[in-house]
Design an enzyme around this catalytic site. Structure first.
Site, mmCIF file in Angstrom:
data_model
loop_
_atom_site.group_PDB
_atom_site.id
_atom_site.type_symbol
_atom_site.label_atom_id
_atom_site.label_comp_id
_atom_site.label_asym_id
_atom_site.label_seq_id
_atom_site.Cartn_x
_atom_site.Cartn_y
_atom_site.Cartn_z
ATOM 1 N N LYS A 111 -42.477 -26.575 11.939
ATOM 2 C CA LYS A 111 -43.260 -25.367 11.628
ATOM 3 C C LYS A 111 -42.605 -24.196 12.333
ATOM 4 C CE LYS A 111 -47.302 -24.583 9.492
ATOM 5 N NZ LYS A 111 -47.960 -25.416 8.476
HETATM 6 P P1 NAD Z 1 -53.103 -17.074 3.081
HETATM 7 O O1 NAD Z 1 -52.375 -16.144 3.954
HETATM 8 O O2 NAD Z 1 -52.794 -17.110 1.627
HETATM 9 O O3 NAD Z 1 -54.683 -16.813 3.242
HETATM 10 C C1 NAD Z 1 -55.327 -16.805 4.474
HETATM 11 C C2 NAD Z 1 -56.778 -16.383 4.242
HETATM 12 O O4 NAD Z 1 -57.482 -16.547 5.479
HETATM 13 C C3 NAD Z 1 -56.953 -14.936 3.830
HETATM 14 O O5 NAD Z 1 -57.989 -14.841 2.892
HETATM 15 C C4 NAD Z 1 -57.396 -14.256 5.139
HETATM 16 O O6 NAD Z 1 -58.203 -13.108 4.918
HETATM 17 C C5 NAD Z 1 -58.196 -15.361 5.777
HETATM 18 N N1 NAD Z 1 -58.310 -15.204 7.238
HETATM 19 C C6 NAD Z 1 -57.326 -14.955 8.130
HETATM 20 N N2 NAD Z 1 -57.845 -14.826 9.362
HETATM 21 C C7 NAD Z 1 -59.177 -15.012 9.245
HETATM 22 C C8 NAD Z 1 -60.267 -15.001 10.157
HETATM 23 N N3 NAD Z 1 -60.068 -14.791 11.459
HETATM 24 N N4 NAD Z 1 -61.509 -15.213 9.683
HETATM 25 C C9 NAD Z 1 -61.718 -15.427 8.372
HETATM 26 N N5 NAD Z 1 -60.734 -15.449 7.450
HETATM 27 C C10 NAD Z 1 -59.485 -15.247 7.883
HETATM 28 O O7 NAD Z 1 -52.904 -18.527 3.745
HETATM 29 P P2 NAD Z 1 -52.983 -19.954 3.040
HETATM 30 O O8 NAD Z 1 -51.625 -20.350 2.601
HETATM 31 O O9 NAD Z 1 -54.111 -19.989 2.077
HETATM 32 O O10 NAD Z 1 -53.336 -20.886 4.303
HETATM 33 C C11 NAD Z 1 -54.668 -21.032 4.795
HETATM 34 C C12 NAD Z 1 -54.728 -22.232 5.726
HETATM 35 O O11 NAD Z 1 -54.315 -23.400 5.028
HETATM 36 C C13 NAD Z 1 -53.835 -22.153 6.954
HETATM 37 O O12 NAD Z 1 -54.476 -22.797 8.041
HETATM 38 C C14 NAD Z 1 -52.608 -22.932 6.539
HETATM 39 O O13 NAD Z 1 -51.890 -23.435 7.653
HETATM 40 C C15 NAD Z 1 -53.259 -24.019 5.730
HETATM 41 N N6 NAD Z 1 -52.368 -24.678 4.774
HETATM 42 C C16 NAD Z 1 -51.732 -23.978 3.797
HETATM 43 C C17 NAD Z 1 -50.937 -24.645 2.883
HETATM 44 C C18 NAD Z 1 -50.272 -23.933 1.729
HETATM 45 O O14 NAD Z 1 -49.675 -24.630 0.893
HETATM 46 N N7 NAD Z 1 -50.371 -22.640 1.603
HETATM 47 C C19 NAD Z 1 -50.761 -26.042 2.997
HETATM 48 C C20 NAD Z 1 -51.453 -26.731 3.993
HETATM 49 C C21 NAD Z 1 -52.249 -26.041 4.878
#
Ligand code: NAD
Length: 516
Positions: free
Chosen positions: A184
């Site tokens: 990561k």
């Molecule tokens: P993203 O950047 O597309 O979206 C993040 C979202 O979280 C946004 O809507 C933002 O407003 C919200 N957010 C951020 N800080 C916040 C807070 N303090 N309180 C409330 N909402 C908040 O990110 P993503 O790719 O959707 O990833 C989200 C989570 O899923 C992360 O933990 C990431 O590690 C995990 N994840 C993502 C993937 C992927 O394929 N994108 C895969 C596995 C895990």
């Protein structure tokens, strides 16, 4: 005799509680439960490599809005007529970036470094300066295959956080049965405060420095919070530029646009995987998702896709919280309308805040909305012990990485709230990343239904093994065989998932031995 002075004294290695040690608590419990070989434990409890480096970039000139109070002293400042408004790029923090020759050919009136735009506001002209950003790549373990894990662009990142997330990828790739290890990394930056071309320059410089550490068979990045397919395209180009055999190197990053070697179904894969797991949780009880209520925290890639797919199967979304607001509608939120609202280019923060089809509520009230399912899909550590006491859901499906603290885990167990742990619930992303990687290596492209069929099988099969470990019901069915993994007693789901991961990783060390 006086003590020799040592100006470079190393601090006492007293173990202290950190985000990483918290995240590893479950690892140690699983290791104790299965009697993990001591040397394997040493190999896994710290990452193979921790890289920290710095990236510099030249920023563009900006216009910073003046507070109306301060703008009064510019009362008679004439409006600057901008010839090419496309050159002005509005950022989420209200600043405006001057791209290219934005003001060339315009009637510019500057007074004491300030100008007035046609919107009536007075702006201070800030000359672009160079800035330095801290960057990371943690490579946790590669016993099962190349390091694999996302790139995060966020203001709140640290080595400790990336260590925890990289380790989590090692467990997740083992659980999803994809031949990768865990990694990561990312940059300490709030991407919403930088323009498109600035982010491009920062990303290219990042990859310029990262290149010596990674490769399609060594370490393969993917999107995470704050990055997307566009950033992956830039990373790929920078890595392959000038390479003679550049097309065989496409597998250097996953999560690319399908037109440049990405996989069908990858964008939705994580949200899709979350829903496959929830579907299987209910199928096990003889129920479907029809009529099930749910709420989502985070409406980015994972949250919005999970919501869209869940709603498409008859679920009803009641509340959403993101970093800029919280919305609630007891009759159900119209998910397609919310998606259109969030994706509207005028919605600079990409937030659900202000959505007309729901009422605004406070974040603290979000946790108390009564639903069947809660999908945390924002950042880690959001469900604390105190939050867990207030939840009114029956099931948590962890879309985010590490959204629940160890203390909250204990509360959920005590309160009988079920859990689908992150390392299986959000493993859809890395699973389809693996499919993308194979397609790149074979120069193939699979259809979305092929991808989804494989994904569904992989996730449900491994989720069933985790459930069997948890309930201590070893069995072999057409779809799965949980007999080698059950431990002779019932364990909670998060521990069960970790047991599955550790048994699969340990097999490599036990059968292959250690290189000297
Ligand atoms: P993203 O950047 O597309 O979206 C993040 C979202 O979280 C946004 O809507 C933002 O407003 C919200 N957010 C951020 N800080 C916040 C807070 N303090 N309180 C409330 N909402 C908040 O990110 P993503 O790719 O959707 O990833 C989200 C989570 O899923 C992360 O933990 C990431 O590690 C995990 N994840 C993502 C993937 C992927 O394929 N994108 C895969 C596995 C895990």
């Amino acid at each position: 005799m006086p003590e020799p002075q040592n100006f470079m004294r190393v601090p006492d290695p007293t173990p202290k509680r950190t985000l990483y040690t918290d995240a590893m608590e479950i690892f140690h419990r699983a290791a104790d439960t299965i009697g993990l070989a001591p040397r394997v434990r040493l190999e896994l409890e710290e990452p193979d490599y921790e890289h920290i480096f710095y990236v510099t970039a030249k920023l563009k000139d900006r216009l910073r809005p003046l507070h109306p109070e301060a703008a009064r002293s510019f009362g008679d400042l004439p409006v600057t007529q901008v010839r090419d408004p496309n050159g002005l790029e509005r950022l989420a923090d209200g600043q405006i970036l001057l791209n290219g020759k934005a003001l060339l050919g315009s009637d510019v009136v500057i007074r004491r470094g300030h100008l007035r735009l046609p919107d009536g506001g007075v702006y201070q002209l800030i000359p672009g300066e160079s800035q330095r950003f801290k960057a990371y790549r943690v490579q946790h373990n590669q016993a099962r295959g190349p390091y694999k894990g996302g790139i995060r662009y966020h203001r709140e990142v640290s080595l400790d956080l990336f260590k925890a997330l990289a380790a989590e990828m090692t467990w997740k790739t083992a659980i999803a049965e994809v031949p990768f290890g865990g990694g990561k990394g990312g940059i300490q930056i709030d991407p919403r405060q930088y323009g498109k071309e600035e982010l491009e320059a920062i990303t290219l410089r990042f990859m310029y420095k990262l290149k010596r550490l990674i490769g399609p068979n060594i370490d393969i990045p993917a999107p995470d919070v704050g990055t997307n397919g566009e950033i992956m395209a830039l990373m790929m180009r920078q890595y392959l530029d000038g390479e003679r055999e550049r097309h065989v190197g496409r597998a250097i990053v996953t999560g690319k646009d399908v037109r440049i070697g990405g996989s069908e179904g990858r964008v939705k894969a994580t949200g899709q995987g979350v829903v496959y797991c929830i579907e299987d949780y209910y199928a096990d009880r003889g129920e479907t998702l029809k009529g099930k209520t749910f709420s989502v925290q985070g409406f980015g890639n994972v949250g919005s896709n999970a919501a869209e797919i869940f709603a498409g199967l008859g679920g009803r979304l009641l509340a959403v919280n993101d970093s800029d607001g919280t919305i609630f509608n007891p009759d159900g939120i119209d998910v397609p309308a919310l998606l259109t609202y969030v994706q509207d280019p005028k919605n600079l923060k990409r937030s659900v805040a202000g959505f007309p089809g729901a009422q605004k509520i406070e974040k603290k009230d979000f946790w108390e909305v009564q639903t069947e399912v809660l999908i945390p899909a924002a950042l880690g550590g959001e469900i604390t012990g105190e939050v867990a006491e207030r939840l009114r859901c029956k099931l948590i499906a962890e879309g985010a990485n590490g959204p629940t603290t160890p203390e909250a885990d204990r509360v959920l167990l005590k309160r009988g709230i079920d859990l689908i742990p992150d390392i299986i619930a959000n493993a859809g992303g890395v699973t389809v990343s693996y499919y993308e990687w194979i397609q790149n290596k074979r120069m193939e492209s699979w259809t979305e239904s092929e991808v989804n069929a494989k994904l569904e099988h992989a996730l449900k099969r491994n989720y069933r093994i985790i459930r069997d470990i948890s309930r201590n019901t070893p069995r072999k069915t057409e779809m799965h065989d949980s007999r080698p993994f059950c431990v002779g007693k019932q364990v909670e789901p998060r521990l069960a998932a970790m047991i599955l991961a550790l048994k699969r990783i340990e097999a490599h060390y036990v059968i292959e031995g250690f290189s000297q």
